[in-house]
Design a protein around this motif. Sequence first.
Motif, PDB file in Angstrom:
ATOM      1  N   LEU A 139       0.832  -1.204   0.000  1.00 57.81           N
ATOM      2  CA  LEU A 139       0.000   0.000   0.000  1.00 57.81           C
ATOM      3  C   LEU A 139       0.866   1.253   0.000  1.00 57.81           C
ATOM      4  O   LEU A 139       0.585   2.222  -0.717  1.00 57.81           O
ATOM      5  N   TYR A 140       1.907   1.246   0.818  1.00 66.38           N
ATOM      6  CA  TYR A 140       2.818   2.389   0.921  1.00 66.38           C
ATOM      7  C   TYR A 140       3.482   2.664  -0.433  1.00 66.38           C
ATOM      8  O   TYR A 140       3.518   3.804  -0.905  1.00 66.38           O
ATOM      9  N   ARG A 141       4.021   1.619  -1.032  1.00 64.62           N
ATOM     10  CA  ARG A 141       4.712   1.791  -2.311  1.00 64.62           C
ATOM     11  C   ARG A 141       3.760   2.289  -3.400  1.00 64.62           C
ATOM     12  O   ARG A 141       4.130   3.112  -4.236  1.00 64.62           O
ATOM     13  N   SER A 159      12.639   0.219  -0.936  1.00 64.48           N
ATOM     14  CA  SER A 159      12.111   1.512  -0.509  1.00 64.48           C
ATOM     15  C   SER A 159      12.670   1.902   0.852  1.00 64.48           C
ATOM     16  O   SER A 159      12.820   1.055   1.739  1.00 64.48           O
ATOM     17  N   GLU A 160      12.949   3.175   1.015  1.00 65.11           N
ATOM     18  CA  GLU A 160      13.271   3.710   2.334  1.00 65.11           C
ATOM     19  C   GLU A 160      12.001   4.354   2.864  1.00 65.11           C
ATOM     20  O   GLU A 160      11.576   5.403   2.379  1.00 65.11           O
ATOM     21  N   ILE A 161      11.379   3.718   3.851  1.00 65.47           N
ATOM     22  CA  ILE A 161      10.041   4.128   4.251  1.00 65.47           C
ATOM     23  C   ILE A 161      10.052   5.104   5.418  1.00 65.47           C
ATOM     24  O   ILE A 161      10.920   5.065   6.281  1.00 65.47           O
ATOM     25  N   ASP A 162       9.077   5.989   5.400  1.00 69.22           N
ATOM     26  CA  ASP A 162       8.811   6.892   6.518  1.00 69.22           C
ATOM     27  C   ASP A 162       7.942   6.106   7.498  1.00 69.22           C
ATOM     28  O   ASP A 162       6.783   5.815   7.209  1.00 69.22           O
ATOM     29  N   LEU A 163       8.476   5.748   8.639  1.00 65.76           N
ATOM     30  CA  LEU A 163       7.785   4.844   9.559  1.00 65.76           C
ATOM     31  C   LEU A 163       6.496   5.436  10.112  1.00 65.76           C
ATOM     32  O   LEU A 163       5.541   4.697  10.391  1.00 65.76           O
ATOM     33  N   LYS A 164       6.430   6.748  10.269  1.00 65.49           N
ATOM     34  CA  LYS A 164       5.197   7.367  10.747  1.00 65.49           C
ATOM     35  C   LYS A 164       4.093   7.228   9.712  1.00 65.49           C
ATOM     36  O   LYS A 164       2.956   6.865  10.035  1.00 65.49           O
ATOM     37  N   VAL A 165       4.424   7.488   8.466  1.00 69.67           N
ATOM     38  CA  VAL A 165       3.449   7.323   7.383  1.00 69.67           C
ATOM     39  C   VAL A 165       3.129   5.848   7.193  1.00 69.67           C
ATOM     40  O   VAL A 165       1.973   5.463   6.953  1.00 69.67           O
ATOM     41  N   PHE A 166       4.147   5.012   7.310  1.00 69.87           N
ATOM     42  CA  PHE A 166       3.953   3.574   7.132  1.00 69.87           C
ATOM     43  C   PHE A 166       2.938   3.024   8.128  1.00 69.87           C
ATOM     44  O   PHE A 166       2.110   2.176   7.775  1.00 69.87           O
ATOM     45  N   GLN A 167       2.960   3.507   9.363  1.00 70.14           N
ATOM     46  CA  GLN A 167       2.022   3.038  10.373  1.00 70.14           C
ATOM     47  C   GLN A 167       0.577   3.306   9.955  1.00 70.14           C
ATOM     48  O   GLN A 167      -0.327   2.527  10.262  1.00 70.14           O
ATOM     49  N   GLU A 168       0.351   4.407   9.247  1.00 69.94           N
ATOM     50  CA  GLU A 168      -0.998   4.704   8.762  1.00 69.94           C
ATOM     51  C   GLU A 168      -1.467   3.624   7.788  1.00 69.94           C
ATOM     52  O   GLU A 168      -2.643   3.243   7.783  1.00 69.94           O
ATOM     53  N   ASP A 239       9.798 -10.280  -2.251  1.00 69.66           N
ATOM     54  CA  ASP A 239       8.898 -10.750  -1.201  1.00 69.66           C
ATOM     55  C   ASP A 239       9.587 -10.753   0.156  1.00 69.66           C
ATOM     56  O   ASP A 239       8.926 -10.719   1.191  1.00 69.66           O
ATOM     57  N   ASN A 240      10.904 -10.773   0.153  1.00 76.40           N
ATOM     58  CA  ASN A 240      11.672 -10.725   1.385  1.00 76.40           C
ATOM     59  C   ASN A 240      11.720  -9.287   1.899  1.00 76.40           C
ATOM     60  O   ASN A 240      12.168  -8.379   1.196  1.00 76.40           O
ATOM     61  N   LEU A 241      11.271  -9.051   3.135  1.00 78.64           N
ATOM     62  CA  LEU A 241      11.204  -7.690   3.675  1.00 78.64           C
ATOM     63  C   LEU A 241      12.566  -7.021   3.735  1.00 78.64           C
ATOM     64  O   LEU A 241      12.700  -5.830   3.430  1.00 78.64           O
ATOM     65  N   GLU A 242      13.570  -7.769   4.137  1.00 76.51           N
ATOM     66  CA  GLU A 242      14.903  -7.185   4.271  1.00 76.51           C
ATOM     67  C   GLU A 242      15.426  -6.695   2.925  1.00 76.51           C
ATOM     68  O   GLU A 242      16.139  -5.692   2.849  1.00 76.51           O
ATOM     69  N   ALA A 243      15.041  -7.395   1.860  1.00 79.94           N
ATOM     70  CA  ALA A 243      15.463  -6.986   0.522  1.00 79.94           C
ATOM     71  C   ALA A 243      14.609  -5.851  -0.025  1.00 79.94           C
ATOM     72  O   ALA A 243      15.034  -5.110  -0.911  1.00 79.94           O
ATOM     73  N   ALA A 244      13.394  -5.695   0.511  1.00 77.13           N
ATOM     74  CA  ALA A 244      12.454  -4.711  -0.020  1.00 77.13           C
ATOM     75  C   ALA A 244      12.515  -3.357   0.682  1.00 77.13           C
ATOM     76  O   ALA A 244      12.010  -2.368   0.156  1.00 77.13           O
ATOM     77  N   VAL A 246      14.949  -0.477   2.671  1.00 78.71           N
ATOM     78  CA  VAL A 246      16.303   0.010   2.947  1.00 78.71           C
ATOM     79  C   VAL A 246      16.547   0.079   4.451  1.00 78.71           C
ATOM     80  O   VAL A 246      17.552  -0.423   4.966  1.00 78.71           O
ATOM     81  N   ASN A 247      15.615   0.721   5.167  1.00 80.80           N
ATOM     82  CA  ASN A 247      15.746   0.869   6.626  1.00 80.80           C
ATOM     83  C   ASN A 247      15.029  -0.270   7.350  1.00 80.80           C
ATOM     84  O   ASN A 247      14.174  -0.059   8.209  1.00 80.80           O
ATOM     85  N   TYR A 248      15.387  -1.488   6.954  1.00 80.24           N
ATOM     86  CA  TYR A 248      14.758  -2.691   7.504  1.00 80.24           C
ATOM     87  C   TYR A 248      14.954  -2.792   9.016  1.00 80.24           C
ATOM     88  O   TYR A 248      14.014  -3.147   9.744  1.00 80.24           O
ATOM     89  N   ASP A 249      16.145  -2.476   9.517  1.00 79.08           N
ATOM     90  CA  ASP A 249      16.410  -2.585  10.952  1.00 79.08           C
ATOM     91  C   ASP A 249      15.496  -1.661  11.752  1.00 79.08           C
ATOM     92  O   ASP A 249      15.004  -2.034  12.829  1.00 79.08           O
ATOM     93  N   ALA A 250      15.255  -0.475  11.235  1.00 83.59           N
ATOM     94  CA  ALA A 250      14.350   0.470  11.903  1.00 83.59           C
ATOM     95  C   ALA A 250      12.919  -0.060  11.886  1.00 83.59           C
ATOM     96  O   ALA A 250      12.165   0.096  12.858  1.00 83.59           O
ATOM     97  N   LEU A 251      12.555  -0.709  10.803  1.00 85.12           N
ATOM     98  CA  LEU A 251      11.214  -1.309  10.697  1.00 85.12           C
ATOM     99  C   LEU A 251      11.047  -2.408  11.750  1.00 85.12           C
ATOM    100  O   LEU A 251      10.016  -2.474  12.442  1.00 85.12           O
TER     101      LEU A 251
END
Length: 266
Positions: A139-141, A159-168, A239-244, A246-251
């Motif tokens: 949805l985010y992408r 993707s490098e995601i904005d975690l605040k927006v991602f939570q929405e 399909d792998n989250l770590e590959a999809a 960029v800021n996987y550790d923060a996620l």
Amino acid sequence: MRSFLLVFYGNTGSSWLIMTIGSLPNVYVPGFEPLERWSAVGARTSGWKATDAERLGWLRSTFSPPAERAGPRYEAWLEELGSNPHFEAPEILDFSVVGFKANSQSIRDHGALFTTLLDVDSRVIVLQRHNRIKHALSLYRYHEEGKSQFDESGLRPPSEIDLKVFQEWVAMSVVLHRQSEVFWARAVGVLGREAVTRVRYEEFVDEEGKAKTMDRLARFLGIEVPAFEASLFQKATPDNLEAAVVNYDALVERYRRTEFKQFLSE
């Protein structure tokens, strides 16, 4: 004559599924999301939006084609269905299954919808997605980056995601899935388990899963499936989250102590 309604919510692989079902012999799909796009066209032009009654009338007619595919009755049927600007007339006249996809909210009056489906002896395929984090990422992408889940150009960079927006979008994923669960339960209650089946996106991520899914749905619809061919689409996001991401550790840090932690490792 067999008919079906594929009920979906966004970013669950519905485009692949309906186009693949529609590619099977003797299956006729009269338009891509005809109920939703019909209303959108009206809203953009004259401000008119189709009512539930109009949508249900069109669905009933679509799922009740004349046995004779020539002559005045057939021409009148085509003309009636042509009131929807996204209607596509059948290219092959000897179809034995007709169906299309629709969002679970495209007809608000579910009771009337189930009554109509029961009257025309239709079947329902409920499409869902199990992984809330991966669904939220899709949805985010799509909404934030303008990237579809499938693309002919192949795999896209992470993707490098904005975690605040991602939570929405995580919250939206939860809402959409709950709506689907309610629809599923009500459909089974009215139509019966033999007329309703559920498919999850995770079932057809790989080629083996796609083949098994199509075989199951063909049996559900009472049709034969030829040897399964290559996918119409290739998945554009790993399909792998770590590959999809960029800021996987923060996620992971954001969700590892929440109810969504299970989806980080799936």
